[in-house]
Design an enzyme around this catalytic site. Structure first.
Site, PDB file in Angstrom:
ATOM      1  N   CYS A 106      44.578  47.181  31.589  1.00  0.00           N
ATOM      2  CA  CYS A 106      44.871  46.317  32.734  1.00  0.00           C
ATOM      3  C   CYS A 106      43.554  45.629  33.042  1.00  0.00           C
ATOM      4  CB  CYS A 106      45.357  47.120  33.941  1.00  0.00           C
ATOM      5  SG  CYS A 106      45.541  46.081  35.419  1.00  0.00           S
ATOM      6  N   CYS A 133      42.873  45.236  37.182  1.00  0.00           N
ATOM      7  CA  CYS A 133      42.610  46.415  38.028  1.00  0.00           C
ATOM      8  C   CYS A 133      42.947  47.686  37.282  1.00  0.00           C
ATOM      9  CB  CYS A 133      43.311  46.337  39.373  1.00  0.00           C
ATOM     10  SG  CYS A 133      45.094  46.113  39.314  1.00  0.00           S
ATOM     11  N   SER A 134      44.124  48.237  37.504  1.00  0.00           N
ATOM     12  CA  SER A 134      44.395  49.571  36.992  1.00  0.00           C
ATOM     13  C   SER A 134      45.883  49.831  36.846  1.00  0.00           C
ATOM     14  CB  SER A 134      43.797  50.597  37.948  1.00  0.00           C
ATOM     15  OG  SER A 134      44.207  50.293  39.275  1.00  0.00           O
ATOM     16  N   CYS A 135      46.683  48.782  36.612  1.00  0.00           N
ATOM     17  CA  CYS A 135      48.125  48.978  36.457  1.00  0.00           C
ATOM     18  C   CYS A 135      48.379  49.910  35.278  1.00  0.00           C
ATOM     19  CB  CYS A 135      48.826  47.643  36.244  1.00  0.00           C
ATOM     20  SG  CYS A 135      48.657  46.536  37.652  1.00  0.00           S
TER      21      CYS A 135
END
Lengths: 85, 221
Positions: free
Chosen positions: B126, B129-131
């Site tokens: 991702c 961000c951090s999906c």
């Protein structure tokens, strides 16, 4: 305080390293699940917070991931007036 | 691998994950104390407003610390390896197929499953961000959230794979999938040779998180 409150996952990593990370995470999830704000709005706020922290030098961010998470949480709380009287 | 992190065995990052310059372990006790107080203030305010109670938050934490994790994804992969009908449904509509096993919820919507083959190796990131597909993998490891991985995997996926000691032949295409709030990805690793005699449960034991992100392969038992 750290390291003893959470069990390592099968992968050997801790999910959270401090209690406030755990609480801040759960607050965002709980409010989104109740429909107090859209999860997509939180994600946009998180993206903005991560981007801001990474700035010109992504490899040396000005704050950690959960600090950015907290910034995002405060932003959506402000947007949705959840903290207002 | 990095000398400056020799002190934190057992937390943070895999020994061979890309280095992270800003680990939570770098916080001072004072910084943590300030953050604890700030979060406690917000929590108290929201509880006062009746938005949730402490027990509800504890239940959320318990789910994410104990119920969601790579063990769920491993069950999905093992079933796909042993049940061709399920595999077909999984590749067609990941979210619907994992729901058959009882998995779903936040960050499990719009799940796309990418199948590794002898010709194609898939890798998930991702970049913004951090999906990450929480229902099947739990929360992401620290390195997945670091800019080092997020930025480099796009420009040099083979270099990142080499960092994980993952050898991908030159004639294998490496595909990088960038997760977003609209789409999350799970890699369906190749079933290792020599596992024909294993049951679905035994196969699930072989499947680990990194293989479902795509930075490693599943090795035979």
């Amino acid at each position: 305080m750290q390291g003893h409150q959470a069990l390592p996952r099968k992968s050997g990593e801790l999910v959270f390293q401090a209690n406030w990370e755990r609480r801040a995470f759960a607050m965002a999830v709980s409010l989104a699940e109740q429909g107090r704000f859209d999860w997509a709005d939180f994600q946009q706020a998180l993206i903005a917070a991560v981007d801001e922290a990474e700035g010109e030098d992504p490899l040396n961010p000005s704050r950690g991931y959960f600090e950015s998470w907290l910034v995002a949480l405060e932003a959506v709380l402000a947007q949705s007036d959840l903290l207002e009287g | 691998m990095s000398d400056d992190h020799h002190h934190d065995h057992g937390h943070g990052h895999a020994h061979d994950a890309p280095p992270s310059p800003h680990h939570s372990s770098d916080r001072s006790a004072e910084q943590n104390r300030v953050l604890e107080e700030k979060v406690a203030r917000i929590e108290a305010l929201l509880i006062e407003k009746g938005l949730f109670d402490k027990g509800a938050l504890d239940r959320v934490i318990d789910i994410y610390e104990n119920d969601l994790g790579p063990m769920n994804g491993a069950r999905v992969v093992a079933k796909a390896w042993t049940d061709p009908g399920f595999k077909e449904r999984l590749l067609q509509d990941g979210s619907a197929a994992i729901a058959e096993l009882g998995f779903g919820g936040l960050q499990g919507e719009h799940l796309v499953v990418c199948e590794n083959t002898p010709e194609v190796h898939n890798l998930v990131v991702c970049t913004l961000c951090s999906c990450y597909p929480w229902p099947v993998l739990g929360l992401p490891p620290a390195w997945y959230k670091d800019a080092a991985y997020r930025s480099r995997v796009v420009v040099d996926p083979r270099g990142v794979l080499a960092d994980f000691d993952t050898d991908i032949a030159d004639d294998v295409e490496v595909r990088v999938w960038d997760s977003s709030s609209e789409m999350r990805y799970l890699v369906l690793p190749e079933r290792p040779a020599g596992t024909e005699h294993l049951t679905e449960d035994e196969l699930a034991q072989l499947v680990h998180r990194d293989a479902m992100i795509g930075v490693r392969k599943v090795e035979p038992a």
